[in-house]
Design a protein around this motif. Structure first.
Motif, PDB file in Angstrom:
ATOM      1  N   UNK A 197       0.827  -1.196   0.000  1.00  0.00           N
ATOM      2  CA  UNK A 197       0.000   0.000   0.000  1.00  0.00           C
ATOM      3  C   UNK A 197       0.873   1.263   0.000  1.00  0.00           C
ATOM      4  N   UNK A 198       1.982   1.213   0.725  1.00  0.00           N
ATOM      5  CA  UNK A 198       2.893   2.363   0.759  1.00  0.00           C
ATOM      6  C   UNK A 198       3.527   2.604  -0.602  1.00  0.00           C
ATOM      7  N   UNK A 199       3.875   1.517  -1.311  1.00  0.00           N
ATOM      8  CA  UNK A 199       4.445   1.660  -2.651  1.00  0.00           C
ATOM      9  C   UNK A 199       3.449   2.336  -3.589  1.00  0.00           C
ATOM     10  N   UNK A 200       2.174   1.940  -3.480  1.00  0.00           N
ATOM     11  CA  UNK A 200       1.149   2.559  -4.308  1.00  0.00           C
ATOM     12  C   UNK A 200       0.977   4.029  -3.959  1.00  0.00           C
ATOM     13  N   UNK A 207      -8.891   1.683  -2.443  1.00  0.00           N
ATOM     14  CA  UNK A 207      -7.687   2.330  -2.950  1.00  0.00           C
ATOM     15  C   UNK A 207      -7.378   1.939  -4.390  1.00  0.00           C
ATOM     16  N   UNK A 208      -7.560   0.655  -4.733  1.00  0.00           N
ATOM     17  CA  UNK A 208      -7.174   0.171  -6.055  1.00  0.00           C
ATOM     18  C   UNK A 208      -8.277   0.377  -7.085  1.00  0.00           C
ATOM     19  N   UNK A 232       0.222  -7.007  -7.904  1.00  0.00           N
ATOM     20  CA  UNK A 232       0.889  -7.377  -6.654  1.00  0.00           C
ATOM     21  C   UNK A 232      -0.093  -7.348  -5.493  1.00  0.00           C
ATOM     22  N   UNK A 233      -0.892  -6.289  -5.401  1.00  0.00           N
ATOM     23  CA  UNK A 233      -1.834  -6.172  -4.290  1.00  0.00           C
ATOM     24  C   UNK A 233      -2.964  -7.190  -4.390  1.00  0.00           C
ATOM     25  N   UNK A 239     -11.097  -4.713   1.927  1.00  0.00           N
ATOM     26  CA  UNK A 239     -11.822  -3.447   1.963  1.00  0.00           C
ATOM     27  C   UNK A 239     -10.898  -2.289   1.601  1.00  0.00           C
ATOM     28  N   UNK A 240      -9.646  -2.340   2.120  1.00  0.00           N
ATOM     29  CA  UNK A 240      -8.670  -1.322   1.739  1.00  0.00           C
ATOM     30  C   UNK A 240      -8.348  -1.373   0.256  1.00  0.00           C
TER      31      UNK A 240
END
Length: 286
Positions: free
Chosen positions: A102-105, A282-283, A226-227, A277-278
């Motif tokens: 998530x930080x990379x995104x 986010x994606x 990846x996610x 859910x995240x």
């Protein structure tokens, strides 16, 4: 833990075993094989698949021994506490794992993208547009379409949220001693998880064949796969864990007082739900 916990020693320490080294050999074969496979080696593919099979057989034997120790009454309340702490730390490590992705995104979208699009970098990449998703400077990445939230991701969200409810229903039934309801709830949870994965496979086929969205589709494609890919792997592992718990429940391994194997799998499943859910927000939406 089993209903035979009253016979357990203060803290059971198993005898030396071959399982760690045997499992390590399988994992090493898997890691080396997949590194060769992604570089086009057929032998790497064979080694990777052999490593997976080796590891699964080793884990089947290892966990079988652990279950036998529990059912024979070797695990006391102190071992139960150790299991709980171990599972809690394992889930914490998984939180850090997904936190890195998530930080990379976030870094790519909110820090690197504006920086690459500022006036100074225009001298190096005059055709670069700091927009998301991004195809890189000069059209280096093949054109692709993004994956929206409708209909598959939204449907998968409903499936996972429903599976969280059925898992909780099974847990409450376990604590109240209603074994039939436990079996029904766990069966529903495993089936919902399997259906989630079927839809995700369909989504990936759709992405590759119709959207031209691939792992090589710039930073958007790499972070997307990846996610969602690692989350799908975790859903698969969670469904397998719950299926094992279901099989053990049918065999009568648990009691309302002692059933941490169920609780640990349920913790993991709820963690997987929260991560999704995240991802969904986010994606697919942002």
């Amino acid at each position: 833990m089993s209903s035979n916990a009253s016979k357990a020693p203060y803290y059971y320490v198993p005898a030396p075993t071959r399982h760690p080294i045997v499992t390590s050999i399988g994992l090493a074969g898997f890691g080396f094989g997949i590194s060769q496979w992604v570089n086009g080696s057929t032998a790497g593919m064979i080694l990777c698949l052999a490593g997976i099979v080796w590891t699964l057989v080793s884990l089947y034997s290892w966990f079988g021994d652990a279950i036998s120790e529990s059912e024979s009454g070797m695990n006391s309340v102190n071992v139960d506490v150790s299991y709980r702490w171990s599972m809690a730390w394992f889930i914490f490590s998984e939180i850090m794992f997904f936190g890195a992705f998530f930080s990379a995104l976030f870094y790519a979208r909110s820090i690197a993208m504006p920086w690459l699009g500022d006036i100074d970098n225009k001298l190096l990449w005059p055709d670069f547009a700091a927009t998301w998703p991004n195809g890189g400077p000069g059209g280096l990445v093949e054109g692709f379409k993004t994956m929206g939230p409708w209909p598959i991701p939204t449907l998968n969200t409903i499936l996972l949220l429903t599976s969280g409810l059925t898992c909780t229903w099974a847990h409450h039934a376990m604590r109240e001693g209603h074994r039939k309801q436990v079996i029904q709830g766990l069966t529903a949870t495993v089936l919902l998880g399997a259906l989630f994965m079927c839809f995700q496979v369909y989504e990936y086929i759709h992405a590759y064949s119709e959207l031209n969205l691939k792992l090589s589709s710039g930073i958007y494609g790499s972070t997307f796969f990846m996610l969602t890919g690692f989350h799908g792997f975790h859903v698969t592992m969670g469904a397998i864990m719950l299926a094992v718990v279901l099989f053990r429940t049918i065999k009568g391994h648990f009691t309302p007082e002692n059933h941490f194997a169920f609780e640990g799998a349920a913790w993991y499943w709820h963690f997987v739900d929260v991560v999704w859910l995240g991802l969904y927000v986010v994606v697919y939406w942002m």
